[in-house]
Design a protein around this motif. Structure first.
Motif, PDB file in Angstrom:
ATOM      1  N   SER A 162      10.809 -13.377   7.224  1.00  0.00           N
ATOM      2  CA  SER A 162       9.359 -13.997   6.580  1.00  0.00           C
ATOM      3  C   SER A 162       9.357 -12.841   5.175  1.00  0.00           C
ATOM      4  O   SER A 162       8.680 -11.794   5.405  1.00  0.00           O
ATOM      5  N   ALA A 163       8.437 -13.641   4.369  1.00  0.00           N
ATOM      6  CA  ALA A 163       7.705 -12.948   3.442  1.00  0.00           C
ATOM      7  C   ALA A 163       6.426 -13.281   2.913  1.00  0.00           C
ATOM      8  O   ALA A 163       5.733 -12.545   1.919  1.00  0.00           O
ATOM      9  N   TRP A 164       6.104 -14.529   3.813  1.00  0.00           N
ATOM     10  CA  TRP A 164       4.737 -14.441   4.000  1.00  0.00           C
ATOM     11  C   TRP A 164       3.342 -14.712   4.837  1.00  0.00           C
ATOM     12  O   TRP A 164       1.891 -14.478   4.463  1.00  0.00           O
ATOM     13  N   ILE A 165       4.276 -14.034   5.695  1.00  0.00           N
ATOM     14  CA  ILE A 165       3.601 -14.204   6.951  1.00  0.00           C
ATOM     15  C   ILE A 165       4.029 -12.643   8.342  1.00  0.00           C
ATOM     16  O   ILE A 165       4.659 -12.510   8.066  1.00  0.00           O
ATOM     17  N   ASP A 166       2.401 -12.262   8.712  1.00  0.00           N
ATOM     18  CA  ASP A 166       2.752 -11.331   9.601  1.00  0.00           C
ATOM     19  C   ASP A 166       1.576 -11.688  10.949  1.00  0.00           C
ATOM     20  O   ASP A 166       1.525 -12.329  10.744  1.00  0.00           O
ATOM     21  N   PHE A 167       1.834 -10.746  11.641  1.00  0.00           N
ATOM     22  CA  PHE A 167       1.451 -10.705  13.433  1.00  0.00           C
ATOM     23  C   PHE A 167      -0.042 -10.306  13.153  1.00  0.00           C
ATOM     24  O   PHE A 167       0.495  -9.131  12.390  1.00  0.00           O
ATOM     25  N   ILE A 172      -1.665 -13.621   6.477  1.00  0.00           N
ATOM     26  CA  ILE A 172      -1.607 -14.496   5.387  1.00  0.00           C
ATOM     27  C   ILE A 172      -0.871 -13.479   4.544  1.00  0.00           C
ATOM     28  O   ILE A 172      -1.816 -12.541   4.337  1.00  0.00           O
ATOM     29  N   THR A 173      -0.145 -12.974   4.605  1.00  0.00           N
ATOM     30  CA  THR A 173       0.384 -11.787   3.676  1.00  0.00           C
ATOM     31  C   THR A 173       0.757 -11.604   2.239  1.00  0.00           C
ATOM     32  O   THR A 173       1.070 -11.064   1.160  1.00  0.00           O
ATOM     33  N   ALA A 174       1.265 -13.333   1.523  1.00  0.00           N
ATOM     34  CA  ALA A 174       1.877 -13.168   0.319  1.00  0.00           C
ATOM     35  C   ALA A 174       0.812 -13.288  -0.755  1.00  0.00           C
ATOM     36  O   ALA A 174      -0.335 -13.635   0.203  1.00  0.00           O
ATOM     37  N   SER A 175       0.855 -12.822  -1.373  1.00  0.00           N
ATOM     38  CA  SER A 175       0.626 -11.998  -2.741  1.00  0.00           C
ATOM     39  C   SER A 175      -0.477 -12.928  -3.355  1.00  0.00           C
ATOM     40  O   SER A 175      -1.929 -12.648  -3.943  1.00  0.00           O
ATOM     41  N   GLN A 211     -10.143 -18.496   3.563  1.00  0.00           N
ATOM     42  CA  GLN A 211     -10.553 -18.931   4.747  1.00  0.00           C
ATOM     43  C   GLN A 211      -9.848 -20.831   3.838  1.00  0.00           C
ATOM     44  O   GLN A 211      -9.313 -21.623   4.940  1.00  0.00           O
ATOM     45  N   VAL A 212     -10.655 -20.823   2.906  1.00  0.00           N
ATOM     46  CA  VAL A 212      -9.952 -22.328   2.439  1.00  0.00           C
ATOM     47  C   VAL A 212      -8.711 -22.964   2.204  1.00  0.00           C
ATOM     48  O   VAL A 212      -8.731 -23.835   3.281  1.00  0.00           O
ATOM     49  N   ALA A 213      -8.097 -21.706   2.095  1.00  0.00           N
ATOM     50  CA  ALA A 213      -6.923 -21.924   2.029  1.00  0.00           C
ATOM     51  C   ALA A 213      -5.465 -22.048   2.948  1.00  0.00           C
ATOM     52  O   ALA A 213      -4.613 -23.326   3.562  1.00  0.00           O
ATOM     53  N   ALA A 214      -5.737 -21.120   4.465  1.00  0.00           N
ATOM     54  CA  ALA A 214      -6.126 -21.247   5.297  1.00  0.00           C
ATOM     55  C   ALA A 214      -6.025 -22.483   6.453  1.00  0.00           C
ATOM     56  O   ALA A 214      -5.441 -23.410   7.119  1.00  0.00           O
ATOM     57  N   ARG A 273     -12.642 -19.045  14.270  1.00  0.00           N
ATOM     58  CA  ARG A 273     -13.856 -19.109  13.009  1.00  0.00           C
ATOM     59  C   ARG A 273     -14.248 -17.841  12.984  1.00  0.00           C
ATOM     60  O   ARG A 273     -14.791 -17.828  12.101  1.00  0.00           O
ATOM     61  N   ASP A 274     -14.548 -16.774  13.543  1.00  0.00           N
ATOM     62  CA  ASP A 274     -15.104 -15.413  14.047  1.00  0.00           C
ATOM     63  C   ASP A 274     -14.114 -14.879  13.208  1.00  0.00           C
ATOM     64  O   ASP A 274     -13.929 -13.059  12.925  1.00  0.00           O
ATOM     65  N   ALA A 275     -12.414 -15.361  13.150  1.00  0.00           N
ATOM     66  CA  ALA A 275     -11.224 -14.146  13.269  1.00  0.00           C
ATOM     67  C   ALA A 275     -11.183 -14.198  11.580  1.00  0.00           C
ATOM     68  O   ALA A 275     -11.442 -14.983  11.458  1.00  0.00           O
ATOM     69  N   PRO A 276     -10.084 -13.802  11.453  1.00  0.00           N
ATOM     70  CA  PRO A 276      -9.370 -13.007   9.679  1.00  0.00           C
ATOM     71  C   PRO A 276      -9.104 -14.326   9.250  1.00  0.00           C
ATOM     72  O   PRO A 276      -8.150 -15.221  10.322  1.00  0.00           O
ATOM     73  N   PRO A 277      -9.163 -15.087   7.980  1.00  0.00           N
ATOM     74  CA  PRO A 277      -8.228 -16.486   7.922  1.00  0.00           C
ATOM     75  C   PRO A 277      -6.942 -16.353   8.349  1.00  0.00           C
ATOM     76  O   PRO A 277      -6.100 -15.257   7.648  1.00  0.00           O
ATOM     77  N   GLY A 278      -6.278 -16.992   8.709  1.00  0.00           N
ATOM     78  CA  GLY A 278      -5.333 -17.240   9.121  1.00  0.00           C
ATOM     79  C   GLY A 278      -4.529 -18.374   9.968  1.00  0.00           C
ATOM     80  O   GLY A 278      -5.248 -18.802   9.761  1.00  0.00           O
ATOM     81  N   LEU A 279      -3.768 -18.438  10.798  1.00  0.00           N
ATOM     82  CA  LEU A 279      -2.542 -19.135  11.665  1.00  0.00           C
ATOM     83  C   LEU A 279      -2.881 -18.686  13.131  1.00  0.00           C
ATOM     84  O   LEU A 279      -3.030 -17.474  13.362  1.00  0.00           O
TER      85      LEU A 279
END
Length: 412
Positions: free
Chosen positions: A315-320, A337-340, A351-354, A374-380
């Protein structure tokens, strides 16, 4: 659309044109859907094949203190011991308020009898640090902290102190790399919150003294009940600490004469448990034994992670979020989420985008409740414990790619 405009904010007029909507609709949806879209990190997915019919013999309308009620509660204790491989001599009890209640009971019962070191590298371990320092006001307490995705530096942890830690960070996707981080001989108590590790990871019982978990995690049980396991060493400390501070009834593990209340560890719970939840816990334990016990449960989780590792590598947009593969959780898999286009956003917009991605997937009915904590960095975040089928993990990952492609259009 200009960068920085959130998906849930008012879009520019161009967003309402037919051309824009057509472009958005042209992002092709995957053809395969997960059979079970439940990827929540708690309560977690029910076991494969579960239905309400497994609860038809629940002891409803009866006292949990009846002989039949006590027998079922004690069966949960004994089958938990069997599946998890908890040594003889350990006491195992069902306690109120889920894993949180189990951790709080032990902290309020004995914190302060020795200095305490706390490993804080995700939300719940940070809560334990706050409780110990600000609420229990333990002066001799040290916090070893790390950002989400990392483990604290453990070389200076003093295992002659009591040490409080989570085995697996449910909100960070980071777990302890091996049993070797805990000395097999230590004077303090190793107090382990194992709620998203029990039934999915191999816990080193010979190096632990207090272990807590809940039914709602790796076996997909219903919420509100916690489990507390105590080594003989921990029992001695509790008895020595009797009277340390006043405790509400719901926290009391000791009898009035300063001995461990053995009835709690024989199925005689402090408060009234849900016998419906007890029946569900027994079903989960029976399934665990049926599929091959703890080794099979561990293998199922590991297989799920392997599928994700392959996908992330391509993947070019996500990482652990977990930076070190040796410390990567096999149950609560957290992503950054690592996408530019995403990295260029401010944190609030991230946060809104994730959340928009997670909402889109939920609306499609392919993945529920996968926004980061909710307290973690924006992501999935995907739960991939043993109750999640590998085929469902394989099916959901292309949908994550689809959701990113759709939401990206609102920011490019």
């Amino acid at each position: 659309m200009e960068a920085g405009v959130g998906f849930l904010e008012l879009p520019p007029i161009s967003a309402y044109t037919g051309a824009y909507m057509l472009e958005r609709s042209l992002v092709s949806k995957p053809s395969i859907r997960p059979a079970n879209p439940c990827f929540s990190s708690g309560p977690c997915a029910k076991r494969p094949g579960w239905s309400l019919s497994v609860l038809q013999h629940a002891l409803l309308g009866r006292s949990h203190r009846s002989p039949e009620g006590k027998e079922r509660l004690n069966r949960v204790i004994q089958q938990s011991r069997e599946v998890l491989g908890i040594p003889d001599g350990w006491e195992i009890g069902i306690v109120p308020a889920s894993d949180t209640g189990a951790v709080e009971m032990i902290l309020w019962s004995l914190a302060g009898t020795r200095p305490i070191d706390i490993l804080a590298f995700e939300s719940f371990s940070s809560i334990w640090a706050t409780d110990i320092i600000k609420h229990l006001e333990i002066k001799e307490a040290r916090v070893f902290s790390a950002d989400y995705g990392q483990l604290p530096e453990m070389r200076d942890v003093n295992w002659a102190h009591d040490v409080v830690f989570v085995w697996n960070g449910t909100t960070s996707g980071v777990c302890l790399p091996s049993a070797d981080v805990i000395p097999i001989r230590h004077d303090g108590l190793a107090i382990c919150d194992a709620t998203s590790a029990a039934f999915a990871m191999d816990l080193p019982w010979d190096r632990l003294d207090v272990v807590t978990w809940s039914w709602q995690k790796a076996l997909g049980g219903e919420a509100a009940h916690g489990m507390l396991a105590l080594s003989p060493k921990a029992v001695k400390r509790l008895e020595a600490a009797h009277g340390l501070r006043p405790l509400p009834r719901i926290f009391r593990l000791m009898t009035s004469d300063g001995k461990l209340d053995q009835s709690i560890f024989q199925g005689n719970t402090i408060n009234t448990p849900s016998m419906l939840c007890v029946e569900d816990a027994l079903d989960g334990l029976a399934w665990a034994k049926e599929v091959g016990g703890l080794p099979a449960l561990i293998k199922r989780s590991q297989n799920n992670l392997k599928v994700i590792e392959k996908w992330v590598s391509q993947s070019a947009w996500i990482d652990f979020l977990a930076e070190n593969p040796a410390c990567r959780s096999t149950t609560s898999v957290c992503f950054k989420i690592t996408a530019s286009w995403f990295v260029a956003l401010e944190q609030k917009q991230q946060q809104v985008a994730a959340k928009a991605m997670a909402s889109l997937l939920a609306k499609e009915g392919v993945a529920f409740d996968i926004a980061s904590y909710r307290d973690a960095p924006p992501g999935l975040r995907l739960w991939t414990g043993a109750t999640v089928e590998t085929s469902d993990v394989e099916a959901v990952l292309p949908w994550l790619d689809w959701a990113e492609a759709v939401i990206r259009q609102d920011y490019e």
